[in-house]
Design a protein around this motif. Structure first.
Motif, PDB file in Angstrom:
ATOM      1  N   LEU A  27       4.391   5.587   2.363  1.00  0.00           N
ATOM      2  CA  LEU A  27       4.600   7.022   2.591  1.00  0.00           C
ATOM      3  C   LEU A  27       4.675   7.336   4.081  1.00  0.00           C
ATOM      4  O   LEU A  27       5.600   8.026   4.533  1.00  0.00           O
ATOM      5  CB  LEU A  27       3.478   7.835   1.931  1.00  0.00           C
ATOM      6  N   ARG A  34       2.693  14.457  -1.663  1.00  0.00           N
ATOM      7  CA  ARG A  34       3.129  14.481  -0.258  1.00  0.00           C
ATOM      8  C   ARG A  34       4.528  13.907  -0.118  1.00  0.00           C
ATOM      9  O   ARG A  34       5.341  14.395   0.679  1.00  0.00           O
ATOM     10  CB  ARG A  34       2.132  13.726   0.615  1.00  0.00           C
ATOM     11  N   ALA A  35       4.833  12.875  -0.903  1.00  0.00           N
ATOM     12  CA  ALA A  35       6.190  12.309  -0.882  1.00  0.00           C
ATOM     13  C   ALA A  35       7.192  13.333  -1.398  1.00  0.00           C
ATOM     14  O   ALA A  35       8.281  13.488  -0.834  1.00  0.00           O
ATOM     15  CB  ALA A  35       6.235  11.038  -1.727  1.00  0.00           C
ATOM     16  N   SER A  88      -2.009  12.495  -4.999  1.00  0.00           N
ATOM     17  CA  SER A  88      -1.962  12.966  -3.610  1.00  0.00           C
ATOM     18  C   SER A  88      -0.758  12.387  -2.873  1.00  0.00           C
ATOM     19  O   SER A  88      -0.010  13.110  -2.213  1.00  0.00           O
ATOM     20  CB  SER A  88      -3.255  12.591  -2.892  1.00  0.00           C
ATOM     21  N   CYS A  89      -0.576  11.097  -2.992  1.00  0.00           N
ATOM     22  CA  CYS A  89       0.541  10.429  -2.322  1.00  0.00           C
ATOM     23  C   CYS A  89       1.870  10.927  -2.882  1.00  0.00           C
ATOM     24  O   CYS A  89       2.801  11.224  -2.130  1.00  0.00           O
ATOM     25  CB  CYS A  89       0.413   8.919  -2.480  1.00  0.00           C
ATOM     26  N   ILE A 106       1.832   5.891  -8.884  1.00  0.00           N
ATOM     27  CA  ILE A 106       1.396   6.343  -7.564  1.00  0.00           C
ATOM     28  C   ILE A 106       0.385   7.473  -7.740  1.00  0.00           C
ATOM     29  O   ILE A 106       0.548   8.338  -8.594  1.00  0.00           O
ATOM     30  CB  ILE A 106       2.611   6.836  -6.738  1.00  0.00           C
ATOM     31  N   ASP A 147       0.834  -1.200   0.000  1.00  0.00           N
ATOM     32  CA  ASP A 147       0.000   0.000   0.000  1.00  0.00           C
ATOM     33  C   ASP A 147       0.873   1.255   0.000  1.00  0.00           C
ATOM     34  O   ASP A 147       1.742   1.427   0.861  1.00  0.00           O
ATOM     35  CB  ASP A 147      -0.905  -0.004   1.234  1.00  0.00           C
ATOM     36  N   GLU A 148       0.632   2.137  -0.953  1.00  0.00           N
ATOM     37  CA  GLU A 148       1.466   3.343  -1.091  1.00  0.00           C
ATOM     38  C   GLU A 148       1.337   4.287   0.100  1.00  0.00           C
ATOM     39  O   GLU A 148       2.308   4.939   0.491  1.00  0.00           O
ATOM     40  CB  GLU A 148       1.143   4.073  -2.401  1.00  0.00           C
ATOM     41  N   GLU A 149       0.151   4.374   0.694  1.00  0.00           N
ATOM     42  CA  GLU A 149      -0.038   5.260   1.858  1.00  0.00           C
ATOM     43  C   GLU A 149       0.778   4.758   3.048  1.00  0.00           C
ATOM     44  O   GLU A 149       1.320   5.560   3.806  1.00  0.00           O
ATOM     45  CB  GLU A 149      -1.516   5.364   2.228  1.00  0.00           C
ATOM     46  N   LEU A 191       8.415   7.095  -4.384  1.00  0.00           N
ATOM     47  CA  LEU A 191       6.983   7.419  -4.448  1.00  0.00           C
ATOM     48  C   LEU A 191       6.748   8.706  -5.231  1.00  0.00           C
ATOM     49  O   LEU A 191       5.794   8.805  -6.006  1.00  0.00           O
ATOM     50  CB  LEU A 191       6.405   7.561  -3.037  1.00  0.00           C
TER      51      LEU A 191
END
Length: 136
Positions: A84, A114-115, A110-111, A107, A79-81, A101
């Motif tokens: 992160l 933020r990365a 949004s993720c 990806i 899971d990418e979240e 990321l």
């Protein structure tokens, strides 16, 4: 109360006490909450539950060895979240995952953004331009 109802209660007493003791054990706080959360985060199949376990570890037990181990393992999560969250929590040790990321077209925006924001201090101008070109 009659003698028969009294003896019926006495017969049920071990079962009732056993159930009460089991309930008390379940309600007791574990000796090492961070260790328990880390194990739960690793075993959990739902990403949303893993995220909550890891957020609690970051917030409540940031220096605990079990938390650090769980966060390190979370860098490879599907899971990418979660990746992160773990990368941000680990700071320098999560930098490579943040950069990955930020630059991965698969990806979510949004993720990735933020990365990118979290990794900004580690980006060269060339790397930043490459990531932004890819995003466009």
């Amino acid at each position: 109360m009659t003698a028969s109802s009294s003896s019926a209660l006495e017969a049920l007493l071990p079962e009732v006490l056993g159930a009460l003791l089991d309930l008390a054990r379940r309600l007791m706080r574990p000796d090492d909450m961070a260790e328990r959360l880390a194990r739960t985060a690793q075993a959990e199949t739902m990403a949303a539950a893993r995220v909550q376990d890891l957020r609690t570890l970051v917030r409540e037990f940031p220096e605990h060895a079990a938390a650090r181990t769980a966060l390190q393992a979370g860098l490879a999560d599907r899971d990418e979240e979660i990746r992160l969250l773990c990368a941000m929590a680990l700071g320098e040790k999560g930098r490579d995952v943040l950069l990955e990321l930020a630059g991965d077209a698969r990806i979510g925006d949004s993720c990735a953004s933020r990365a990118l924001a979290a990794a900004r201090e580690h980006l060269t101008l060339d790397r930043l331009q490459a990531i932004l070109k890819q995003a466009l």
